[in-house]
Design a protein around this motif. Structure first.
Motif, PDB file in Angstrom:
ATOM      1  N   ASP A  89       0.841  -1.204   0.000  1.00 23.44           N
ATOM      2  CA  ASP A  89       0.000   0.000   0.000  1.00 23.44           C
ATOM      3  C   ASP A  89       0.876   1.254   0.000  1.00 23.44           C
ATOM      4  O   ASP A  89       2.106   1.163   0.092  1.00 23.44           O
ATOM      5  CB  ASP A  89      -1.011  -0.004   1.151  1.00 23.44           C
ATOM      6  CG  ASP A  89      -0.385   0.019   2.531  1.00 23.44           C
ATOM      7  OD1 ASP A  89       0.720   0.569   2.706  1.00 23.44           O
ATOM      8  OD2 ASP A  89      -1.026  -0.501   3.466  1.00 23.44           O
ATOM      9  N   GLN A  90       0.244   2.409  -0.116  1.00 22.76           N
ATOM     10  CA  GLN A  90       0.985   3.668  -0.203  1.00 22.76           C
ATOM     11  C   GLN A  90       1.769   3.967   1.070  1.00 22.76           C
ATOM     12  O   GLN A  90       2.886   4.463   1.015  1.00 22.76           O
ATOM     13  CB  GLN A  90       0.046   4.836  -0.519  1.00 22.76           C
ATOM     14  CG  GLN A  90       0.783   6.141  -0.781  1.00 22.76           C
ATOM     15  CD  GLN A  90       1.729   6.053  -1.974  1.00 22.76           C
ATOM     16  OE1 GLN A  90       1.351   5.607  -3.047  1.00 22.76           O
ATOM     17  NE2 GLN A  90       2.982   6.459  -1.784  1.00 22.76           N
ATOM     18  N   ALA A 114      -1.843  -4.994 -10.857  1.00 20.45           N
ATOM     19  CA  ALA A 114      -3.201  -5.539 -10.974  1.00 20.45           C
ATOM     20  C   ALA A 114      -4.013  -4.582 -11.831  1.00 20.45           C
ATOM     21  O   ALA A 114      -4.753  -3.740 -11.329  1.00 20.45           O
ATOM     22  CB  ALA A 114      -3.824  -5.720  -9.596  1.00 20.45           C
ATOM     23  N   LEU A 115      -3.868  -4.704 -13.116  1.00 22.12           N
ATOM     24  CA  LEU A 115      -4.371  -3.692 -14.048  1.00 22.12           C
ATOM     25  C   LEU A 115      -5.885  -3.570 -14.088  1.00 22.12           C
ATOM     26  O   LEU A 115      -6.409  -2.512 -14.396  1.00 22.12           O
ATOM     27  CB  LEU A 115      -3.826  -3.983 -15.447  1.00 22.12           C
ATOM     28  CG  LEU A 115      -2.295  -4.035 -15.535  1.00 22.12           C
ATOM     29  CD1 LEU A 115      -1.847  -4.357 -16.950  1.00 22.12           C
ATOM     30  CD2 LEU A 115      -1.682  -2.735 -15.047  1.00 22.12           C
ATOM     31  N   ASP A 116      -6.601  -4.635 -13.776  1.00 22.88           N
ATOM     32  CA  ASP A 116      -8.057  -4.588 -13.872  1.00 22.88           C
ATOM     33  C   ASP A 116      -8.749  -4.250 -12.552  1.00 22.88           C
ATOM     34  O   ASP A 116      -9.972  -4.171 -12.489  1.00 22.88           O
ATOM     35  CB  ASP A 116      -8.603  -5.923 -14.394  1.00 22.88           C
ATOM     36  CG  ASP A 116      -8.169  -6.183 -15.831  1.00 22.88           C
ATOM     37  OD1 ASP A 116      -7.965  -5.207 -16.575  1.00 22.88           O
ATOM     38  OD2 ASP A 116      -8.015  -7.361 -16.191  1.00 22.88           O
ATOM     39  N   ALA A 117      -7.977  -4.052 -11.500  1.00 21.96           N
ATOM     40  CA  ALA A 117      -8.564  -3.799 -10.182  1.00 21.96           C
ATOM     41  C   ALA A 117      -8.890  -2.321  -9.990  1.00 21.96           C
ATOM     42  O   ALA A 117      -8.216  -1.446 -10.527  1.00 21.96           O
ATOM     43  CB  ALA A 117      -7.610  -4.266  -9.093  1.00 21.96           C
ATOM     44  N   ASP A 118      -9.933  -2.075  -9.215  1.00 17.30           N
ATOM     45  CA  ASP A 118     -10.313  -0.706  -8.888  1.00 17.30           C
ATOM     46  C   ASP A 118      -9.527  -0.164  -7.695  1.00 17.30           C
ATOM     47  O   ASP A 118      -9.459   1.033  -7.485  1.00 17.30           O
ATOM     48  CB  ASP A 118     -11.810  -0.625  -8.557  1.00 17.30           C
ATOM     49  CG  ASP A 118     -12.672  -0.941  -9.767  1.00 17.30           C
ATOM     50  OD1 ASP A 118     -12.228  -0.676 -10.899  1.00 17.30           O
ATOM     51  OD2 ASP A 118     -13.785  -1.456  -9.579  1.00 17.30           O
ATOM     52  N   GLU A 119      -8.947  -1.050  -6.905  1.00 21.10           N
ATOM     53  CA  GLU A 119      -8.199  -0.667  -5.704  1.00 21.10           C
ATOM     54  C   GLU A 119      -6.838  -0.087  -6.095  1.00 21.10           C
ATOM     55  O   GLU A 119      -6.229  -0.520  -7.075  1.00 21.10           O
ATOM     56  CB  GLU A 119      -7.969  -1.883  -4.805  1.00 21.10           C
ATOM     57  CG  GLU A 119      -9.208  -2.608  -4.383  1.00 21.10           C
ATOM     58  CD  GLU A 119      -9.953  -1.917  -3.254  1.00 21.10           C
ATOM     59  OE1 GLU A 119      -9.366  -1.051  -2.598  1.00 21.10           O
ATOM     60  OE2 GLU A 119     -11.121  -2.260  -3.051  1.00 21.10           O
ATOM     61  N   LEU A 137      -7.167  -9.912  -4.969  1.00 23.46           N
ATOM     62  CA  LEU A 137      -6.303  -8.810  -5.398  1.00 23.46           C
ATOM     63  C   LEU A 137      -4.847  -9.264  -5.524  1.00 23.46           C
ATOM     64  O   LEU A 137      -4.159  -8.924  -6.495  1.00 23.46           O
ATOM     65  CB  LEU A 137      -6.395  -7.639  -4.414  1.00 23.46           C
ATOM     66  CG  LEU A 137      -7.724  -6.900  -4.353  1.00 23.46           C
ATOM     67  CD1 LEU A 137      -7.728  -5.915  -3.198  1.00 23.46           C
ATOM     68  CD2 LEU A 137      -8.004  -6.194  -5.681  1.00 23.46           C
ATOM     69  N   VAL A 138      -4.390 -10.029  -4.552  1.00 22.39           N
ATOM     70  CA  VAL A 138      -2.998 -10.483  -4.556  1.00 22.39           C
ATOM     71  C   VAL A 138      -2.747 -11.444  -5.721  1.00 22.39           C
ATOM     72  O   VAL A 138      -1.709 -11.364  -6.385  1.00 22.39           O
ATOM     73  CB  VAL A 138      -2.622 -11.100  -3.191  1.00 22.39           C
ATOM     74  CG1 VAL A 138      -1.285 -11.818  -3.255  1.00 22.39           C
ATOM     75  CG2 VAL A 138      -2.580 -10.010  -2.124  1.00 22.39           C
ATOM     76  N   THR A 139      -3.684 -12.315  -5.995  1.00 23.86           N
ATOM     77  CA  THR A 139      -3.528 -13.222  -7.130  1.00 23.86           C
ATOM     78  C   THR A 139      -3.415 -12.437  -8.430  1.00 23.86           C
ATOM     79  O   THR A 139      -2.528 -12.697  -9.250  1.00 23.86           O
ATOM     80  CB  THR A 139      -4.709 -14.212  -7.195  1.00 23.86           C
ATOM     81  OG1 THR A 139      -4.715 -14.989  -5.995  1.00 23.86           O
ATOM     82  CG2 THR A 139      -4.594 -15.133  -8.398  1.00 23.86           C
ATOM     83  N   GLU A 140      -4.287 -11.456  -8.612  1.00 21.32           N
ATOM     84  CA  GLU A 140      -4.250 -10.641  -9.832  1.00 21.32           C
ATOM     85  C   GLU A 140      -2.926  -9.883  -9.949  1.00 21.32           C
ATOM     86  O   GLU A 140      -2.308  -9.843 -11.013  1.00 21.32           O
ATOM     87  CB  GLU A 140      -5.430  -9.663  -9.839  1.00 21.32           C
ATOM     88  CG  GLU A 140      -5.549  -8.892 -11.124  1.00 21.32           C
ATOM     89  CD  GLU A 140      -6.772  -7.997 -11.163  1.00 21.32           C
ATOM     90  OE1 GLU A 140      -6.722  -6.998 -11.907  1.00 21.32           O
ATOM     91  OE2 GLU A 140      -7.764  -8.284 -10.473  1.00 21.32           O
ATOM     92  N   GLY A 141      -2.487  -9.287  -8.855  1.00 19.82           N
ATOM     93  CA  GLY A 141      -1.227  -8.543  -8.870  1.00 19.82           C
ATOM     94  C   GLY A 141      -0.022  -9.437  -9.116  1.00 19.82           C
ATOM     95  O   GLY A 141       0.907  -9.053  -9.833  1.00 19.82           O
ATOM     96  N   CYS A 142      -0.014 -10.621  -8.531  1.00 21.45           N
ATOM     97  CA  CYS A 142       1.097 -11.554  -8.740  1.00 21.45           C
ATOM     98  C   CYS A 142       1.187 -11.986 -10.202  1.00 21.45           C
ATOM     99  O   CYS A 142       2.282 -12.076 -10.765  1.00 21.45           O
ATOM    100  CB  CYS A 142       0.953 -12.770  -7.838  1.00 21.45           C
ATOM    101  SG  CYS A 142       1.432 -12.482  -6.120  1.00 21.45           S
ATOM    102  N   LEU A 143       0.040 -12.240 -10.810  1.00 24.33           N
ATOM    103  CA  LEU A 143       0.035 -12.599 -12.234  1.00 24.33           C
ATOM    104  C   LEU A 143       0.583 -11.455 -13.082  1.00 24.33           C
ATOM    105  O   LEU A 143       1.380 -11.675 -13.999  1.00 24.33           O
ATOM    106  CB  LEU A 143      -1.384 -12.965 -12.685  1.00 24.33           C
ATOM    107  CG  LEU A 143      -1.904 -14.304 -12.191  1.00 24.33           C
ATOM    108  CD1 LEU A 143      -3.418 -14.409 -12.418  1.00 24.33           C
ATOM    109  CD2 LEU A 143      -1.175 -15.451 -12.881  1.00 24.33           C
ATOM    110  N   GLY A 144       0.176 -10.232 -12.774  1.00 16.91           N
ATOM    111  CA  GLY A 144       0.664  -9.067 -13.513  1.00 16.91           C
ATOM    112  C   GLY A 144       2.160  -8.864 -13.342  1.00 16.91           C
ATOM    113  O   GLY A 144       2.878  -8.575 -14.313  1.00 16.91           O
ATOM    114  N   LEU A 145       2.652  -9.008 -12.116  1.00 15.97           N
ATOM    115  CA  LEU A 145       4.081  -8.862 -11.861  1.00 15.97           C
ATOM    116  C   LEU A 145       4.875  -9.944 -12.586  1.00 15.97           C
ATOM    117  O   LEU A 145       5.893  -9.657 -13.224  1.00 15.97           O
ATOM    118  CB  LEU A 145       4.362  -8.907 -10.358  1.00 15.97           C
ATOM    119  CG  LEU A 145       5.837  -8.914  -9.951  1.00 15.97           C
ATOM    120  CD1 LEU A 145       6.567  -7.672 -10.461  1.00 15.97           C
ATOM    121  CD2 LEU A 145       5.964  -9.038  -8.441  1.00 15.97           C
ATOM    122  N   LEU A 146       4.419 -11.184 -12.511  1.00 14.79           N
ATOM    123  CA  LEU A 146       5.127 -12.265 -13.188  1.00 14.79           C
ATOM    124  C   LEU A 146       5.177 -12.021 -14.695  1.00 14.79           C
ATOM    125  O   LEU A 146       6.210 -12.211 -15.328  1.00 14.79           O
ATOM    126  CB  LEU A 146       4.483 -13.613 -12.878  1.00 14.79           C
ATOM    127  CG  LEU A 146       5.194 -14.829 -13.483  1.00 14.79           C
ATOM    128  CD1 LEU A 146       6.648 -14.910 -13.023  1.00 14.79           C
ATOM    129  CD2 LEU A 146       4.443 -16.102 -13.125  1.00 14.79           C
TER     130      LEU A 146
END
Length: 159
Positions: A89-90, A114-119, A137-146
């Motif tokens: 987080d910030q 996590a490109l598709d998330a609103d958070e 959220l973490v799953t989406e972000g991990c996929l994006g980072l990988l």
């Protein structure tokens, strides 16, 4: 070898969840010889503790191992050891920048991946209790980072 560090406040909820999920993705893609992952917390309160019971429960539910994970505190040597330091987080981002910055190390907020998330921040389930939302959220972000790491670094296929 690319080294990734996930950072949250206490290293018992969000960052170990990200570490476990990312480690699982690395294993699935047979990239264990190319990418390593760890997690740490800004604070020292939980050093040596296993992940929070809510994190353990959601990882167990999704058959993702958290074996051997114990909380630790981030320190300035992490900038010498890691290529990517990812803040959940910030506030964590601000704290990391106050500790130390070094050229050549990517320090970004997790939700940037996590490109598709609103958070814009991963909510802390230690306070919200919503481990299911954080898992998504973490799953989406991990996929994006990988995917970003794979785009930026060419790995030879394992035989």
């Amino acid at each position: 070898m690319i080294h990734v560090l996930f950072v949250c406040l206490g290293n018992i909820c969000r960052s170990p969840m990200a570490e476990a999920i990312f480690r699982d993705l690395i294993k699935e893609e047979n990239l264990g010889n190319h990418i390593s992952v760890d997690s740490a917390g800004i604070g020292h309160w939980h050093v040596g503790a296993a992940p929070h019971e809510g994190t353990r429960a959601i990882l167990d539910k999704n058959r993702i191992s958290f074996e051997g994970m114990l909380a630790r505190q981030v320190d300035s040597s992490d900038w010498d050891r890691f290529d990517y330091i990812i803040a959940m987080d910030q506030k964590n981002m601000n704290d990391l920048q106050a500790i130390r910055e070094k050229n050549g190390v990517t320090v970004k907020k997790f939700m940037d991946y996590a490109l598709d998330a609103d958070e814009t921040d991963v909510p802390d389930p230690y306070f919200t209790g919503n481990f299911d939302q954080v898992y998504q959220l973490v799953t989406e972000g991990c996929l994006g980072l990988l995917n970003e790491i794979k785009r930026n670094h060419k790995f030879k296929e394992e035989i």
